[in-house]
Structure formats: structure tokens, C-alpha cells
Scaffold this motif. Sequence first.
Motif, short mmCIF file in Angstrom:
data_model
loop_
_atom_site.label_atom_id
_atom_site.label_comp_id
_atom_site.label_asym_id
_atom_site.label_seq_id
_atom_site.Cartn_x
_atom_site.Cartn_y
_atom_site.Cartn_z
N LYS A 183 -31.32 89.08 -36.46
CA LYS A 183 -30.12 88.95 -37.32
C LYS A 183 -30.51 88.71 -38.78
N LYS A 184 -31.52 87.85 -39.00
CA LYS A 184 -31.99 87.58 -40.37
C LYS A 184 -32.56 88.84 -41.00
N ILE A 185 -33.32 89.59 -40.22
CA ILE A 185 -33.90 90.84 -40.73
C ILE A 185 -32.80 91.85 -41.03
N PRO A 196 -35.73 99.71 -43.16
CA PRO A 196 -36.00 99.69 -41.72
C PRO A 196 -37.42 100.09 -41.36
N GLU A 197 -37.98 101.08 -42.08
CA GLU A 197 -39.34 101.52 -41.75
C GLU A 197 -40.40 100.49 -42.12
N GLU A 198 -40.01 99.47 -42.89
CA GLU A 198 -40.95 98.42 -43.26
C GLU A 198 -41.07 97.33 -42.18
N ILE A 199 -40.17 97.37 -41.21
CA ILE A 199 -40.16 96.33 -40.17
C ILE A 199 -41.31 96.56 -39.19
N ASP A 200 -42.13 95.53 -39.02
CA ASP A 200 -43.23 95.58 -38.06
C ASP A 200 -43.34 94.23 -37.35
N GLU A 202 -45.29 91.73 -37.89
CA GLU A 202 -45.41 90.63 -38.84
C GLU A 202 -44.05 90.24 -39.40
N THR A 203 -43.20 91.25 -39.62
CA THR A 203 -41.85 90.97 -40.13
C THR A 203 -41.09 90.06 -39.17
N ILE A 204 -41.16 90.37 -37.89
CA ILE A 204 -40.46 89.55 -36.89
C ILE A 204 -41.07 88.16 -36.83
N SER A 205 -42.40 88.09 -36.80
CA SER A 205 -43.08 86.78 -36.74
C SER A 205 -42.66 85.88 -37.90
N LYS A 206 -42.48 86.47 -39.07
CA LYS A 206 -42.12 85.69 -40.26
C LYS A 206 -40.70 85.15 -40.22
#
Length: 272
Positions: A183-185, A196-200, A202-206
Motif C-alpha cells: 500500500k505504501k509503495i 512501477p518498473e523500479e519496484i524490486d 529492495e523496494t519492498i524490504s524498505k
Amino acid sequence: MTDKVRYRAALRGWRIVDALARPVYKIYERKLEDEVKSGPIPKHVGVIPDGNRRWARMRGLQEWLGHKEGYKKMREVLLWLLDVGVEIVTVFAMSTENCSRRKKEEREKLYELIAGGLRELAKEEIVHKNRIRVKVIGRDNMWPDFLKEAAKYVEEVTKDYGDRHINIAVCYGGRQEIVDAVKKIAEKVKRGELEPEEIDEETISKHLYTAHLPDPDLIIRTSGEERISNFLLWQSAYSELYFADMYWPEIRKIDILRAIRDYQRRQRRFGR
């Protein structure tokens, strides 16, 4: 016989047995501790303290008394882990299911125990001596106000620390944590701050509750159950799991040392 009398009798019997075995255990414990301290220590340990209610039921006690004894044991275990060199401990205190499905009376007693424990942590000498940052994670919209206040207090008191960390997961669920992160992302994508293509990964972990910390190396669960029950689902992808066959109030320092020794004997490949 009242619950109070039963509780005292159960503890008395338990302590007599423990006292008789203590000299032998102490010799073995020192030997085991020396062995463990000479090997690699897990940086981050997750703890699932399961079996408080069953421990109480086996002794004919009200279930909340099991939680009370489990709370006292948690303080001991935290000290053991810190003493052996563990830098980060994450404790699964209450799941989202516990907070929504258990009887109101039991939930309230658990909240009171946790809030009291947080206030004690804020004043604990070992916390300040070791500069331990305490953080309470989970869905805080499910917490009563007095628990929110206790969490805010201990986090404020320890916010400038960071040599070591203790995380207390209350009304926590691994799936719910991932949902909250997504939701935050999504909000950032909506505002144009993220493509959207930048999401990986590491993005979720952060965006997880534990974004400030490395993933757990070892997760210890008591009660003989062999599952992680929605605990740190994302973070535990490569964690070593150790299942101890006793109820949480019964766990000893020897058992914690054995878990770490078992971890030291494993070959961690991280998918390689």
C-alpha cells in the motif's frame, strides 16, 4: 483449591525439580556457553514464544497465568541472547489473529502484560548500558490506547540508541506487513514518486516494519510446533529455523545455547 494456590503450588514443584538438577545443568551450561561463544553468533534472532496457555492448562491454571509466566521468561531469554552476543532480537508477542480472535479478557491481560513490559524496558539498566533501541511493530490501530502510550514511551526513550535492537511484534502478521508495504509503495506510484518498473525486492524490504534492520539469521520456536505462523514471512526467506520441544515457560538457557550451536553447525547457502 483456588487458581492462586494452584499457581503457587505448580511453581513450587517446578522450582524444586529445577533446584535438584541445577548443579549438573550449570556445569553443562558453562561448557556449552564457552563452545557457542567461540563460534559465529547470529546477528538477528527471531523468537516465537509458543505454549504459554498449554503450560498453564497442564497445571490446572487459568490460561492468562501461563502468559504471566511466559512474560517473566521472556526477560530472561532476552538477557541470555544479549549476553551471548546477539545484536537484534525480534519477539512475536501477539499475532493479528490473537488480537482479533481471542477472548476479550485474555486480550486485555496480554495487552497489560506487554504494556507493563515495555515500560520496564524503558527503565531497564541493561537497555541503556548496551544502547538498545526498542521498537514495537505491528498494526497499531488494533492496540488499546494505554499500549500505544507505552510503545511510544519506550521508543522515545531509546530512539537515539542503535548498538543493539529489540523489536516487539504486537498484533503483527507477516502477510499483513507485506500488504501494508504494498500500500505504501502504491501510494508513491500514485504520487509519481516511483515508477512501477523500479519496484524490486529492495523496494519492498524498505517499506516493511523492520526496514531498519537485516533479516533474521535464526528463528526459534517453542512448544514442538514446526511452523512460523505468519511471522516475518518476507524476512525469513533464508533464516535458519529451530524448533524446541518444550513450552515457552519451561525454556532454559541451555536450550537457547543449543539452538545457537545448531545454527553454527549448519551450512548457510542463501540459495547458492
